[in-house]
Design an enzyme around this catalytic site. Sequence first.
Site, PDB file in Angstrom:
ATOM      1  N   LYS A   8       0.810  -0.638  11.740  1.00 18.34           N
ATOM      2  CA  LYS A   8       0.273  -0.673  10.377  1.00 18.34           C
ATOM      3  C   LYS A   8       1.398  -0.334   9.411  1.00 18.34           C
ATOM      4  O   LYS A   8       2.412   0.262   9.793  1.00 18.34           O
ATOM      5  CB  LYS A   8      -0.867   0.326  10.189  1.00 18.34           C
ATOM      6  CG  LYS A   8      -0.416   1.779  10.214  1.00 18.34           C
ATOM      7  CD  LYS A   8      -1.439   2.695   9.601  1.00 18.34           C
ATOM      8  CE  LYS A   8      -0.991   4.151   9.671  1.00 18.34           C
ATOM      9  NZ  LYS A   8       0.243   4.441   8.885  1.00 18.34           N
ATOM     10  N   ASP A 132      -4.058   9.276  11.899  1.00 18.52           N
ATOM     11  CA  ASP A 132      -3.943   7.825  11.779  1.00 18.52           C
ATOM     12  C   ASP A 132      -4.825   7.066  12.768  1.00 18.52           C
ATOM     13  O   ASP A 132      -5.135   5.894  12.555  1.00 18.52           O
ATOM     14  CB  ASP A 132      -2.495   7.379  12.021  1.00 18.52           C
ATOM     15  CG  ASP A 132      -1.584   7.687  10.844  1.00 18.52           C
ATOM     16  OD1 ASP A 132      -2.086   8.150   9.806  1.00 18.52           O
ATOM     17  OD2 ASP A 132      -0.373   7.479  10.975  1.00 18.52           O
TER      18      ASP A 132
END
Length: 268
Positions: A8, A132
């Site tokens: 990401k 995350d």
Amino acid sequence: MISYPNAKINIGLAITSKRQDGFHDIASCFYPVGWSDILEIIPSEELSFQSTGIDIPGNADHNLCLQAYHLLNKDFNIPPVQMHLHKIIPIGAGLGGGSADGAFALVMLNEMNNLGLSDEQLEEYAAQMGSDCPFFIKNKPVYVTGRGEVFNELDLTLKGKKIVLVNPNIHISTKEAYSGVSPKALDFELKATLEGNIEDWKDHVKNDFEDSLLKKYIVIDKIKSDLYKQGAEYASMTGSGSTVFGIFSTEIDLSNYTEYSVWSGDLD
């Protein structure tokens, strides 16, 4: 079963305050990109984990893939498996690769064992592994606040755009990155800006870690400047570094980055 845990990027990363629990509150957009590891999980007589590709520092017993297994095994007594992770995403590069590996392991184990856990339940397990990790359960662009675990819908699509990710093979620890940051509240609406025109991002959407790290690591600043020179609509360091990304409308020449780890592809 084989899956491809993807990286990401952070589009904007504001460090807005220091929390009483020692963590920091942030505001950011998490956006999935196609740079991926390869994770295979198969039934086995005993639990095992091995990795190939990029060397993963530290004790393999602490890998997030194994943590995912132990979390589910505690509640569901699932059978042992053999895990093989081929590591491709650079480590400590601001790309969330380790978090993706752990989250994808949760999803795979849920499916393999017919546990029937919802995305929301899987996110709760993932949150136990790191801030995350929950993002990679649904793996869709979100506006993030809190420690990075509070997700808000974001009206943003970069479909049709190209992305180039350049990692100069510099490892920056989270501790080092935060040591150069002074938290401050945002003085504009980051979410609204992200939902607006990409042309406005360069002057407003920033990664707060850049202020200190681009001065310390000149190569990161050089990569970012070069991406803009090549026509990037927006360029930034992601996470706490050291990877830099550029968003483009067309393909670009990558010959300047042969000494670095580089990935390019389309954005969804």
